[in-house]
Design a protein around this motif. Sequence first.
Motif, PDB file in Angstrom:
ATOM      1  N   ILE A  22       3.883   3.684  19.419  1.00 57.23           N
ATOM      2  CA  ILE A  22       2.550   3.349  18.939  1.00 57.23           C
ATOM      3  C   ILE A  22       2.540   3.387  17.417  1.00 57.23           C
ATOM      4  N   PRO A  23       2.456   2.243  16.755  1.00 54.48           N
ATOM      5  CA  PRO A  23       2.453   2.240  15.288  1.00 54.48           C
ATOM      6  C   PRO A  23       1.141   2.765  14.722  1.00 54.48           C
ATOM      7  N   MET A  24       1.244   3.540  13.662  1.00 54.47           N
ATOM      8  CA  MET A  24       0.085   4.060  12.939  1.00 54.47           C
ATOM      9  C   MET A  24       0.091   3.398  11.561  1.00 54.47           C
ATOM     10  N   PHE A  25      -0.942   2.621  11.276  1.00 54.08           N
ATOM     11  CA  PHE A  25      -0.973   1.835  10.042  1.00 54.08           C
ATOM     12  C   PHE A  25      -1.589   2.625   8.886  1.00 54.08           C
ATOM     13  N   VAL A  26      -1.025   2.436   7.709  1.00 51.30           N
ATOM     14  CA  VAL A  26      -1.557   3.027   6.476  1.00 51.30           C
ATOM     15  C   VAL A  26      -1.517   1.980   5.394  1.00 51.30           C
ATOM     16  N   GLU A  27      -2.330   2.206   4.369  1.00 50.73           N
ATOM     17  CA  GLU A  27      -2.342   1.287   3.241  1.00 50.73           C
ATOM     18  C   GLU A  27      -1.053   1.463   2.437  1.00 50.73           C
ATOM     19  N   ALA A  28      -0.382   0.373   2.148  1.00 49.77           N
ATOM     20  CA  ALA A  28       0.856   0.445   1.369  1.00 49.77           C
ATOM     21  C   ALA A  28       0.536   0.843  -0.064  1.00 49.77           C
ATOM     22  N   LYS A  29       1.349   1.724  -0.631  1.00 55.33           N
ATOM     23  CA  LYS A  29       1.159   2.163  -2.010  1.00 55.33           C
ATOM     24  C   LYS A  29       1.704   1.111  -2.965  1.00 55.33           C
ATOM     25  N   ASN A  30       0.972   0.902  -4.039  1.00 53.89           N
ATOM     26  CA  ASN A  30       1.446  -0.043  -5.059  1.00 53.89           C
ATOM     27  C   ASN A  30       2.616   0.551  -5.826  1.00 53.89           C
ATOM     28  N   THR A  31       3.620  -0.237  -6.076  1.00 58.55           N
ATOM     29  CA  THR A  31       4.795   0.265  -6.814  1.00 58.55           C
ATOM     30  C   THR A  31       4.877  -0.389  -8.176  1.00 58.55           C
TER      31      THR A  31
END
Length: 370
Positions: free
Chosen positions: A361-370
């Motif tokens: 079950i994937p848990m989505f998060v906001e990707a951090k800006n690099t």
Amino acid sequence: MDPIIAATHADPYPYYAQLRAEGGLVFHQGLNLWVASSATAVAAVLAHPDCHVRPVGEPVPRTIVEGLAGEVFGRLMRMNEGERQRCPRSAIEPGLALIDPVEIQALVSARLITPDAEGLSKAMFYGPVCVVATLLGFSPAQTRVVNQLTADFVACLSPLSTPLQLDRTHKAAEQLRGYFFELLDDPDVRSPLLNGIKQRFASSDNEMLIANLIGLCSQTYEATAGLIGNALVALIRDPLLLRDVDSFLAEVQRLDPSVQNTRRFVVAPCVIDGINLNPGDTLLVLLASANRDPQLNDDPDTFLLDRPNRRSFTFGAGRHQCPGQTLALSIASATLRQILAIKPDFGCLTWHYRPSLNGRIPMFVEAKNT
């Protein structure tokens, strides 16, 4: 890597192929159990009458046996054999296949979904149980409570749960039991699904019926969330895969299933796939590996939207095959359509897999800006 860790690995499928090459049914010394990885072995285990869903000496996990969650667990049809499995199944299964997908779409559309990671998570975990609770006759306010209680209850199904989670699961079971008692006693409930279940339930054991209505919600919670989530992962990786939502989901559930494995426990001497098994032996049944067996599906590692004769063990097989397959796919289809309508920016998302011994079950998060 081992067959249990594989469920939440970034890409377990080459490892599954390696297991199949070593033999369809082999003993894993480290885990002290038999591993069925081929389609032939998986089908044989799931069909064998001497391979049960619970060990004879532990029908209810020791961690919950003293509480109400254990009482509910012990009555679930998916955790029983014989009449305790057949009776509730024969009452619940027929109605699930008759639910109108248009009604499901309307129920899903009535819920607000936001295009961020939190919104997608709510669509995965909150929406499906709310749909089922509504179909059973709960009011909108009640469905929200039933959903949260179901989220707490499912902890009793995982060996990874903490003592605090297990304490909450007993309280959730008690409250869910109360909600369903009131629902069954309410003469004003206008639910074709619930009324049909009550008419077909060939027993006076209300506790058995209530436990399996709770079970219907709990099975919906994680398995459907995983189906929706894995569909989103497939779209993020290749947006061009989607041309028809229903065919797309049918291939997602085969290629990257939310339920990667299940277990069976040998209760009498038997022979499976040429291997002699003894009472007390444990079998880890790799459904996800069998789905990618070339003996089951041609070109099994390729995503084919129009795959001919698609075959899958994702929803099980035999007497314990999931009775809610059609409902789960309908809810996932309606949810995916609703998510696509709000046009989320998939490029802003990343994910990890929820800790589990069998679920993906994937848990989505906001990707951090690099």
